[in-house]
Design an enzyme around this catalytic site. Sequence first.
Site, PDB file in Angstrom:
ATOM      1  N   LYS A  12       0.853  -1.191   0.000  1.00  0.00           N
ATOM      2  CA  LYS A  12       0.000   0.000   0.000  1.00  0.00           C
ATOM      3  C   LYS A  12       0.890   1.244   0.000  1.00  0.00           C
ATOM      4  O   LYS A  12       1.521   1.566   1.002  1.00  0.00           O
ATOM      5  CB  LYS A  12      -0.926   0.039   1.217  1.00  0.00           C
ATOM      6  CG  LYS A  12      -2.064   1.031   0.986  1.00  0.00           C
ATOM      7  CD  LYS A  12      -2.622   1.665   2.232  1.00  0.00           C
ATOM      8  CE  LYS A  12      -1.843   2.816   2.747  1.00  0.00           C
ATOM      9  NZ  LYS A  12      -1.736   3.995   1.880  1.00  0.00           N
ATOM     10  N   GLU A  52       9.813   1.283  10.563  1.00  0.00           N
ATOM     11  CA  GLU A  52      10.846   2.284  10.232  1.00  0.00           C
ATOM     12  C   GLU A  52      10.173   3.637  10.381  1.00  0.00           C
ATOM     13  O   GLU A  52       9.342   4.010   9.562  1.00  0.00           O
ATOM     14  CB  GLU A  52      11.345   2.099   8.794  1.00  0.00           C
ATOM     15  CG  GLU A  52      12.044   0.783   8.530  1.00  0.00           C
ATOM     16  CD  GLU A  52      13.427   0.678   9.163  1.00  0.00           C
ATOM     17  OE1 GLU A  52      13.861   1.627   9.840  1.00  0.00           O
ATOM     18  OE2 GLU A  52      14.057  -0.373   8.976  1.00  0.00           O
ATOM     19  N   CYS A  97      14.022  10.650   6.534  1.00  0.00           N
ATOM     20  CA  CYS A  97      14.041  10.224   7.938  1.00  0.00           C
ATOM     21  C   CYS A  97      15.448  10.293   8.523  1.00  0.00           C
ATOM     22  O   CYS A  97      15.606  10.359   9.726  1.00  0.00           O
ATOM     23  CB  CYS A  97      13.466   8.818   8.064  1.00  0.00           C
ATOM     24  SG  CYS A  97      14.251   7.659   6.945  1.00  0.00           S
ATOM     25  N   GLU A 137      10.622  15.822  14.963  1.00  0.00           N
ATOM     26  CA  GLU A 137      10.865  15.758  13.518  1.00  0.00           C
ATOM     27  C   GLU A 137      10.003  16.805  12.800  1.00  0.00           C
ATOM     28  O   GLU A 137       8.794  16.854  12.992  1.00  0.00           O
ATOM     29  CB  GLU A 137      10.491  14.359  13.036  1.00  0.00           C
ATOM     30  CG  GLU A 137      10.812  14.134  11.592  1.00  0.00           C
ATOM     31  CD  GLU A 137      10.476  12.715  11.150  1.00  0.00           C
ATOM     32  OE1 GLU A 137       9.358  12.256  11.420  1.00  0.00           O
ATOM     33  OE2 GLU A 137      11.338  12.084  10.519  1.00  0.00           O
TER      34      GLU A 137
HETATM   35  P1  NAD Z   1       2.415   8.379   7.668  1.00  0.00           P
HETATM   36  O1  NAD Z   1       2.657   7.665   8.940  1.00  0.00           O
HETATM   37  O2  NAD Z   1       1.437   9.468   7.620  1.00  0.00           O
HETATM   38  O3  NAD Z   1       1.992   7.348   6.521  1.00  0.00           O
HETATM   39  C1  NAD Z   1       2.764   6.237   6.161  1.00  0.00           C
HETATM   40  C2  NAD Z   1       1.884   5.205   5.511  1.00  0.00           C
HETATM   41  O4  NAD Z   1       0.956   4.694   6.467  1.00  0.00           O
HETATM   42  C3  NAD Z   1       1.031   5.735   4.354  1.00  0.00           C
HETATM   43  O5  NAD Z   1       0.964   4.754   3.335  1.00  0.00           O
HETATM   44  C4  NAD Z   1      -0.343   5.910   5.011  1.00  0.00           C
HETATM   45  O6  NAD Z   1      -1.396   5.830   4.095  1.00  0.00           O
HETATM   46  C5  NAD Z   1      -0.343   4.741   5.961  1.00  0.00           C
HETATM   47  N1  NAD Z   1      -1.295   4.850   7.089  1.00  0.00           N
HETATM   48  C6  NAD Z   1      -1.790   5.986   7.645  1.00  0.00           C
HETATM   49  N2  NAD Z   1      -2.629   5.671   8.665  1.00  0.00           N
HETATM   50  C7  NAD Z   1      -2.629   4.320   8.754  1.00  0.00           C
HETATM   51  C8  NAD Z   1      -3.285   3.392   9.621  1.00  0.00           C
HETATM   52  N3  NAD Z   1      -4.099   3.794  10.594  1.00  0.00           N
HETATM   53  N4  NAD Z   1      -3.057   2.073   9.439  1.00  0.00           N
HETATM   54  C9  NAD Z   1      -2.211   1.644   8.464  1.00  0.00           C
HETATM   55  N5  NAD Z   1      -1.578   2.466   7.617  1.00  0.00           N
HETATM   56  C10 NAD Z   1      -1.779   3.794   7.753  1.00  0.00           C
HETATM   57  O7  NAD Z   1       3.873   8.863   7.217  1.00  0.00           O
HETATM   58  P2  NAD Z   1       4.235   9.793   5.983  1.00  0.00           P
HETATM   59  O8  NAD Z   1       3.857  11.179   6.350  1.00  0.00           O
HETATM   60  O9  NAD Z   1       3.732   9.189   4.716  1.00  0.00           O
HETATM   61  O10 NAD Z   1       5.827   9.636   5.952  1.00  0.00           O
HETATM   62  C11 NAD Z   1       6.679  10.461   6.647  1.00  0.00           C
HETATM   63  C12 NAD Z   1       7.207   9.752   7.883  1.00  0.00           C
HETATM   64  O11 NAD Z   1       7.877   8.548   7.510  1.00  0.00           O
HETATM   65  C13 NAD Z   1       8.245  10.565   8.620  1.00  0.00           C
HETATM   66  O12 NAD Z   1       7.990  10.513  10.000  1.00  0.00           O
HETATM   67  C14 NAD Z   1       9.559   9.847   8.307  1.00  0.00           C
HETATM   68  O13 NAD Z   1      10.572  10.032   9.241  1.00  0.00           O
HETATM   69  C15 NAD Z   1       9.112   8.449   8.227  1.00  0.00           C
HETATM   70  N6  NAD Z   1      10.086   7.646   7.461  1.00  0.00           N
HETATM   71  C16 NAD Z   1      10.865   6.745   8.120  1.00  0.00           C
HETATM   72  C17 NAD Z   1      11.815   6.008   7.433  1.00  0.00           C
HETATM   73  C18 NAD Z   1      12.690   5.011   8.135  1.00  0.00           C
HETATM   74  O14 NAD Z   1      13.236   4.168   7.455  1.00  0.00           O
HETATM   75  N7  NAD Z   1      12.827   5.065   9.429  1.00  0.00           N
HETATM   76  C19 NAD Z   1      11.970   6.194   6.065  1.00  0.00           C
HETATM   77  C20 NAD Z   1      11.169   7.146   5.429  1.00  0.00           C
HETATM   78  C21 NAD Z   1      10.215   7.847   6.142  1.00  0.00           C
END
Ligand code: NAD
Length: 460
Positions: free
Chosen positions: A160, A235, A267, A359
Amino acid sequence: MSPSSYEHELIVLNPATEEVVATVPAATAADVDAAVARAAKAQAKWAALAPADRARLLRRFADVVDQHVEELARLEVREAGHLLGNARWEAGNVRDLLAYAAGGVERLSGRQIPVPGGLDVTILEPLGVVGVIAPWNFPMPIAAWGTAPALAAGNAVVLKPAETTPLTALRLAELALEAGLPDGLFQVLPGHGPVAGTALVEHPGVAKIVFTGSTGTGRAVMEGCARQVKPVTLELGGKSPNIVFADADLRTAVDPFSFLDNSGQDCCARTRILVQEPVYDEVRELLADAVNAVVVGDPADEKTQMGPLISRRQLERVRALVPADAPGLRGSAPDGPGFWFAPTVLTGEAPDSEAAREEIFGPVAVLLPFTDEEDAIRLANDTPYGLSGSLWTRDLGRALRVSRAVKAGNLSVNSHSSVRYWTPFGGYKQSGLGRELGPDALTAFTETKNVFISTEGPAQ
Ligand code: NAD
């Protein structure tokens, strides 16, 4: 956008122009059910293939991705506002991950453990159907971090992608079919997190969830997995330090792209620049010049060094955390359509302020002074996160002491690098759970079965 269109479709905007790039149907819980059922069937056949055949198909998938690097990159520029050069690297990273994972298929072996009265062996079995939930900041590489090793270990994957960036993921699924991967083995279901994401987490037919995203959502995903005792890799967010000791090569250490790459939506961005007091003023001047010189604009123009943020929502989030009058060093950004924020280094933040500990996920760093090694370590560890970090010194003993003391999963000494697909990656503390990539990546997508075979013969 009306509430009904919110429910049924995803509107993909070009973040540099705000023009609509595509409208994509949003998956429902019923779509997730159907996809998991198809995936389970495909997985049974896939796991039964000879390892060499699975490896060959994954290598072919890598080759097909390689033939489409330019197309995928240009699509990523349009849906995510990534710089063209970065997007080419990202598509190439998918190719390399697939090729690397393919190399593991025939090497995924268990162990033989000495026991009395028989032979004891461990067998690494695939989990079944794996759900991968990806964020928007690196849509292609992060999708592949979970997908490539999961497939290589004999699993099927339902991916997804994030709401704002489904297009390259959808194209990768088409390329998988073109390469000859079985129908249903790798499916992409664009959809809303609380609908399709939750359905994937809660589906009893999904054996593991690989989640990359924010810490808040990761917590909810972990709770959903806990209800079924389902394994999960998380992650999550980061607030990584760049620790600059006075003896460092300052011109290399103070690289603005260590926090501006991908407009800071990384990240691993080194967003806390910790500088030893004697060189603080010099670093401040270097940063002022560097930030001012950054070329911000059209991501498709090869001269551009920084593009827009992903969405209006993200822009507003960054603006809320970084008021225009906060003391700092600032570059420039275009006006008009697009989600632009100028490169910024905040210079007046207290170490315990929200901007210094949380962040921001935009092109913003905080500059903080420290006195000595102990003070640097204390400051570096003073956040809820522990993903990455850099430290700069010519003193080898200090480099090792500080590397050991900083609580983070990925550190670089005299370098800003952090992610290589052949080395392990993941976070301490609230930056995550588990590790991805590296030599053990495939093992994370297996169950270990222990089998004892008696040599004593059947009991009389
Ligand atoms: P997000 O948490 O808003 O969304 C991530 C994913 O989760 C999306 O596909 C979203 O549709 C899905 N999602 C949202 N609510 C959900 C739920 N209740 N159940 C299941 N899935 C759900 O994050 P974002 O804004 O898309 O990404 C940015 C974040 O990702 C930042 O905090 C960044 O640091 C983190 N990130 C971490 C890494 C790592 O490897 N540690 C890498 C890249 C990004």
